[in-house]
Design a protein around this motif. Structure first.
Motif, short mmCIF file in Angstrom:
data_model
loop_
_atom_site.label_atom_id
_atom_site.label_comp_id
_atom_site.label_asym_id
_atom_site.label_seq_id
_atom_site.Cartn_x
_atom_site.Cartn_y
_atom_site.Cartn_z
N VAL A 35 0.88 -1.19 0.00
CA VAL A 35 0.00 0.00 0.00
C VAL A 35 0.91 1.23 0.00
N ARG A 36 0.80 2.06 -1.06
CA ARG A 36 1.75 3.15 -1.21
C ARG A 36 1.22 4.19 -2.19
N ILE A 37 1.81 5.36 -2.16
CA ILE A 37 1.54 6.42 -3.13
C ILE A 37 2.73 6.48 -4.08
N VAL A 38 2.46 6.38 -5.38
CA VAL A 38 3.53 6.40 -6.38
C VAL A 38 3.40 7.68 -7.21
N ASP A 39 4.47 8.45 -7.26
CA ASP A 39 4.49 9.67 -8.06
C ASP A 39 4.71 9.34 -9.53
N VAL A 40 3.90 9.96 -10.40
CA VAL A 40 4.00 9.76 -11.84
C VAL A 40 3.81 11.12 -12.52
N PRO A 41 4.10 11.24 -13.82
CA PRO A 41 3.87 12.51 -14.51
C PRO A 41 2.40 12.95 -14.43
N THR A 42 2.17 14.23 -14.28
CA THR A 42 0.78 14.73 -14.18
C THR A 42 -0.01 14.48 -15.46
N TRP A 43 0.68 14.45 -16.62
CA TRP A 43 -0.06 14.20 -17.86
C TRP A 43 -0.68 12.80 -17.86
N LEU A 44 -0.03 11.85 -17.15
CA LEU A 44 -0.59 10.50 -17.07
C LEU A 44 -1.86 10.49 -16.23
N THR A 45 -1.83 11.11 -15.07
CA THR A 45 -3.02 11.10 -14.22
C THR A 45 -4.15 11.93 -14.85
N ASP A 46 -3.82 13.02 -15.57
CA ASP A 46 -4.86 13.79 -16.28
C ASP A 46 -5.54 12.90 -17.31
N TYR A 47 -4.74 12.13 -18.03
CA TYR A 47 -5.31 11.25 -19.05
C TYR A 47 -6.17 10.16 -18.42
N LEU A 48 -5.66 9.52 -17.35
CA LEU A 48 -6.40 8.42 -16.73
C LEU A 48 -7.74 8.89 -16.15
N LYS A 49 -7.75 10.10 -15.58
CA LYS A 49 -9.02 10.63 -15.04
C LYS A 49 -10.02 10.93 -16.16
N SER A 50 -9.52 11.13 -17.37
CA SER A 50 -10.42 11.48 -18.48
C SER A 50 -11.06 10.28 -19.13
N ILE A 51 -10.57 9.06 -18.86
CA ILE A 51 -11.09 7.90 -19.59
C ILE A 51 -12.19 7.15 -18.83
N THR A 52 -12.57 7.62 -17.65
CA THR A 52 -13.67 6.97 -16.94
C THR A 52 -14.50 8.01 -16.20
N GLU A 53 -15.78 7.71 -16.09
CA GLU A 53 -16.69 8.64 -15.41
C GLU A 53 -17.11 8.13 -14.04
N ASP A 54 -17.16 6.80 -13.90
CA ASP A 54 -17.62 6.21 -12.64
C ASP A 54 -16.54 6.27 -11.57
N GLU A 55 -16.87 6.86 -10.43
CA GLU A 55 -15.87 7.07 -9.37
C GLU A 55 -15.31 5.76 -8.81
N GLY A 56 -16.18 4.76 -8.59
CA GLY A 56 -15.71 3.54 -7.93
C GLY A 56 -15.39 2.40 -8.87
N ASP A 57 -15.50 2.64 -10.17
CA ASP A 57 -15.30 1.56 -11.14
C ASP A 57 -13.84 1.47 -11.56
N ARG A 58 -13.40 0.26 -11.90
CA ARG A 58 -12.04 0.09 -12.38
C ARG A 58 -11.86 0.78 -13.73
N ILE A 59 -10.73 1.44 -13.93
CA ILE A 59 -10.54 2.20 -15.16
C ILE A 59 -10.09 1.31 -16.33
N LEU A 60 -9.52 0.15 -16.03
CA LEU A 60 -9.06 -0.75 -17.08
C LEU A 60 -9.71 -2.12 -16.92
#
Length: 348
Positions: free
Chosen positions: A238-263
């Motif tokens: 269990v951890r927080i992993v830092d990644v480029p912000t462009w990656l998290t911006d993209y991942l947040k854009s591909i799903t609408e459901d808050e609790g659903d798996r994105i992939l």
């Protein structure tokens, strides 16, 4: 009194024991010398006096192991279940119908020796760990008196050269660039692994809630076989992993459901696509999805990132796991540091 007599090329011992109002015989054959037979007789006579001999029908080792896995390991991950299936096959191939009480420390060590002739030391250690745990519970349940796998040593060949398990730095950069330009679910899973070093189960468990600006909150793992997301094996996962912000911006854009798996793709599909992408990019490395995690760590090591931070980033239980896994790369880096130090000293 015990009866000791010659049978064929060996010696046989028979001990009469009172059991439920009658006398039953405890017999064992195959002793090479009369002294060995006599020692067993003395030991058995002592057990008779202490009331420690039981004539209950013994399960075979294979049967007990199957029952143990079904009872105590029903919800393990697919990869862990595969490991137990591998161990069961090893038991079946070597021990066959041997009963639990017939396995000695000597025969356990002989098994580990033979197993190690055709398997890696890592595989041998895993199998020994499984069998030791099974026998430990057998002792606790009163099925056997001693764990035959205690004080035994696994043997095996060294695993493949670590260079075969990861993509070299410049090829890895090309690999990431291709995934960035060709988004689709299987590519996105690979991209997350390449930039975070996360395991495939951790990636497939990610939901929109786990994605922040430049951070991935790794707090669960998806088990495809059971179609559930559950807590990782160890607290360190269990951890927080830092990644480029462009990656998290993209991942947040591909799903609408808050609790659903994105992939949502089968792991076998992702692995097949990984092989296609490697071939397309002319990267001659036969790696699995886990090899992307190794590639991420190897990239960080090659660029001088501290091993303590890499260990934390990968979710290893302690730094020794990271050091042992990437020993070859760390040794190469150490030689570079030695060379740099000598040059520095000469310049003084």
């Amino acid at each position: 009194m015990a009866s000791i007599y010659k049978r064929g090329n060996g010696w046989t011992v028979s001990v009469s024991i009172p059991y439920e109002g009658i006398y039953k015989k405890k017999t064992k054959s195959g002793f090479k010398t009369k002294t060995e037979a006599n020692n067993w007789a003395i030991k058995t006579e002592g057990a008779k006096i202490e009331g420690e001999i039981d004539f209950k029908k013994q399960q075979t080792f294979l049967s007990f192991a199957k029952d143990w896995i079904e009872t105590y390991k029903p919800d393990v991950s697919r990869s862990t279940k595969s490991g137990y299936d591998f161990t069961l096959k090893a038991i079946s191939d070597y021990f066959g119908d041997v009963k639990m009480d017939q396995i000695t420390r000597h025969s356990a060590q002989q098994f580990l020796n033979q197993y190690g002739e055709s398997h890696s030391i890592a595989s041998s250690r895993k199998v020994k760990g499984h069998l030791g745990a099974i026998m430990k519970d057998a002792v606790a349940d009163g099925v056997i008196r001693l764990n035959p796998f205690e004080r035994t040593t696994p043997h095996g060949t060294q695993s493949k050269d670590s260079s075969l398990k990861f993509i070299e730095y410049f090829d890895f950069k090309r690999f990431i660039a291709y995934l960035k330009e060709n988004h689709e679910p299987t590519h996105d899973a690979m991209l997350i692994a390449a930039l975070s070093g996360a395991r495939i189960g951790e990636i497939m468990a990610l939901t929109k809630d786990d994605i922040e600006d430049g951070k991935l909150n790794i707090n669960k793992s998806y088990e495809e076989r059971l179609d559930i997301s559950k807590e990782p094996k160890t607290p360190s996962s269990v951890r927080i992993v830092d990644v480029p912000t462009w990656l998290t911006d993209y991942l947040k854009s591909i799903t609408e459901d808050e609790g659903d798996r994105i992939l949502k793709r089968k792991q076998s599909t992702i692995n097949r696509e990984l092989q296609r992408v490697l071939k397309l990019l002319d990267i001659n490395k036969n790696i699995s999805f886990h090899g992307i995690r190794h590639s991420h760590a190897s990239m960080l090591i090659s660029q001088g990132i501290a091993v303590e931070y890499i260990s934390e980033r990968l979710g290893h239980k302690d730094i020794s796991i990271t050091q042992n896994t990437y020993l070859h790369l760390l040794q190469v880096k150490r030689k570079e540091e030695i060379s740099h130090t000598i040059k520095l000293l000469f310049s003084l």
